[in-house]
Design a protein around this motif. Sequence first.
Motif, PDB file in Angstrom:
ATOM      1  N   CYS A   1      -3.199   8.636  -2.418  1.00  0.00           N
ATOM      2  CA  CYS A   1      -2.060   7.707  -2.341  1.00  0.00           C
ATOM      3  C   CYS A   1      -2.398   6.503  -1.472  1.00  0.00           C
ATOM      4  CB  CYS A   1      -0.819   8.430  -1.838  1.00  0.00           C
ATOM      5  SG  CYS A   1      -0.162   9.576  -3.067  1.00  0.00           S
ATOM      6  N   ILE A   2      -3.161   6.731  -0.423  1.00  0.00           N
ATOM      7  CA  ILE A   2      -3.628   5.606   0.396  1.00  0.00           C
ATOM      8  C   ILE A   2      -4.539   4.716  -0.443  1.00  0.00           C
ATOM      9  CG2 ILE A   2      -5.117   5.002   2.349  1.00  0.00           C
ATOM     10  CD1 ILE A   2      -3.818   7.417   3.819  1.00  0.00           C
TER      11      ILE A   2
ATOM     12  N   ALA B   1      -2.495   2.543  -2.605  1.00  0.00           N
ATOM     13  CA  ALA B   1      -1.885   1.457  -1.837  1.00  0.00           C
ATOM     14  C   ALA B   1      -2.869   0.314  -1.594  1.00  0.00           C
ATOM     15  CB  ALA B   1      -1.353   1.977  -0.506  1.00  0.00           C
ATOM     16  N   ARG B   2      -4.145   0.612  -1.700  1.00  0.00           N
ATOM     17  CA  ARG B   2      -5.173  -0.418  -1.515  1.00  0.00           C
ATOM     18  C   ARG B   2      -5.658  -1.003  -2.838  1.00  0.00           C
ATOM     19  NH1 ARG B   2      -7.968   3.164   3.209  1.00  0.00           N
ATOM     20  NH2 ARG B   2      -6.575   2.446   4.875  1.00  0.00           N
TER      21      ARG B   2
ATOM     22  N   GLN C   1      -3.221  -4.777   0.938  1.00  0.00           N
ATOM     23  CA  GLN C   1      -2.920  -3.379   1.246  1.00  0.00           C
ATOM     24  C   GLN C   1      -1.412  -3.202   1.378  1.00  0.00           C
ATOM     25  OE1 GLN C   1      -5.378  -0.859   3.952  1.00  0.00           O
ATOM     26  NE2 GLN C   1      -3.708  -1.272   5.370  1.00  0.00           N
TER      27      GLN C   1
ATOM     28  N   VAL D   1       3.221   4.293   2.284  1.00  0.00           N
ATOM     29  CA  VAL D   1       3.161   5.187   1.133  1.00  0.00           C
ATOM     30  C   VAL D   1       4.084   6.366   1.401  1.00  0.00           C
ATOM     31  CG1 VAL D   1       1.691   6.856  -0.061  1.00  0.00           C
ATOM     32  CG2 VAL D   1       0.817   4.613   0.448  1.00  0.00           C
TER      33      VAL D   1
ATOM     34  N   VAL E   1      -0.345   3.245   5.910  1.00  0.00           N
ATOM     35  CA  VAL E   1      -1.603   3.143   5.172  1.00  0.00           C
ATOM     36  C   VAL E   1      -2.749   2.686   6.079  1.00  0.00           C
ATOM     37  CG1 VAL E   1      -2.780   1.972   3.259  1.00  0.00           C
ATOM     38  CG2 VAL E   1      -0.454   2.838   2.977  1.00  0.00           C
TER      39      VAL E   1
ATOM     40  N   GLY F   1      -3.381   5.874   8.192  1.00  0.00           N
ATOM     41  CA  GLY F   1      -3.428   7.126   7.444  1.00  0.00           C
ATOM     42  C   GLY F   1      -2.558   8.216   8.045  1.00  0.00           C
TER      43      GLY F   1
ATOM     44  N   GLU G   1     -12.209   2.522  -2.896  1.00  0.00           N
ATOM     45  CA  GLU G   1     -10.900   3.145  -3.048  1.00  0.00           C
ATOM     46  C   GLU G   1     -10.689   3.626  -4.479  1.00  0.00           C
ATOM     47  OE1 GLU G   1      -9.024   3.953  -0.552  1.00  0.00           O
ATOM     48  OE2 GLU G   1     -10.029   2.742   0.972  1.00  0.00           O
TER      49      GLU G   1
END
Length: 180
Positions: A95-96, A99-100, A106, A110, A123, A126, A162
């Motif tokens: 999910c991170i 988001a990127r 960014q 999340v 994010v 983390g 990512e």
Amino acid sequence: MADEHHYVFGETEDFLTGEVLTDTHDERYRQKIARILVEEKGYAKEDVRPRLDLMAQAGENRRQLMVDFAVSVDGKTAMIIRYAPGSLITRHRPCIAAARLLEPYQVPFVVVTNGEDAQVLDVKTGKVIAEGLDSIPDKAALEELAGDAAFDPIDDKRREMESRIIYTYEAVGACNCDIC
């Protein structure tokens, strides 16, 4: 026992868009989350974009994935929400990565959820900053959080890494019905 999140009940109308969707256990949870965002958290339907495509790639391997919801404040996506049944902790890193990848910057927050529980992540660090469906930021709280966020641009090398991360977590060995 069959995996019940694959059971199809028929059709349902999307709360946000009115679009007709396949009615499954997963979709019922997504609709629940959409209602929470609008009816409890104060977002306008226009603030919440559902079912966004996200291409993940690792080398020559590509797979279309989905971000369940992107929530905007002041014209920028400030939070994404990804639903999946099961454990929340296993969803943090992909999910991170999402988001990127979703925007050229960014996305700062999340939410990972299984429809019964949720965790809100920063994010940049983390780290889990809140837990529970009730902890999903309402519109005023997200506006405040987003006001302090950097919305850092993501360079091409970072995007590539990512994309590999989310592809590995979510596409390698996944059942096609679990991808979207």
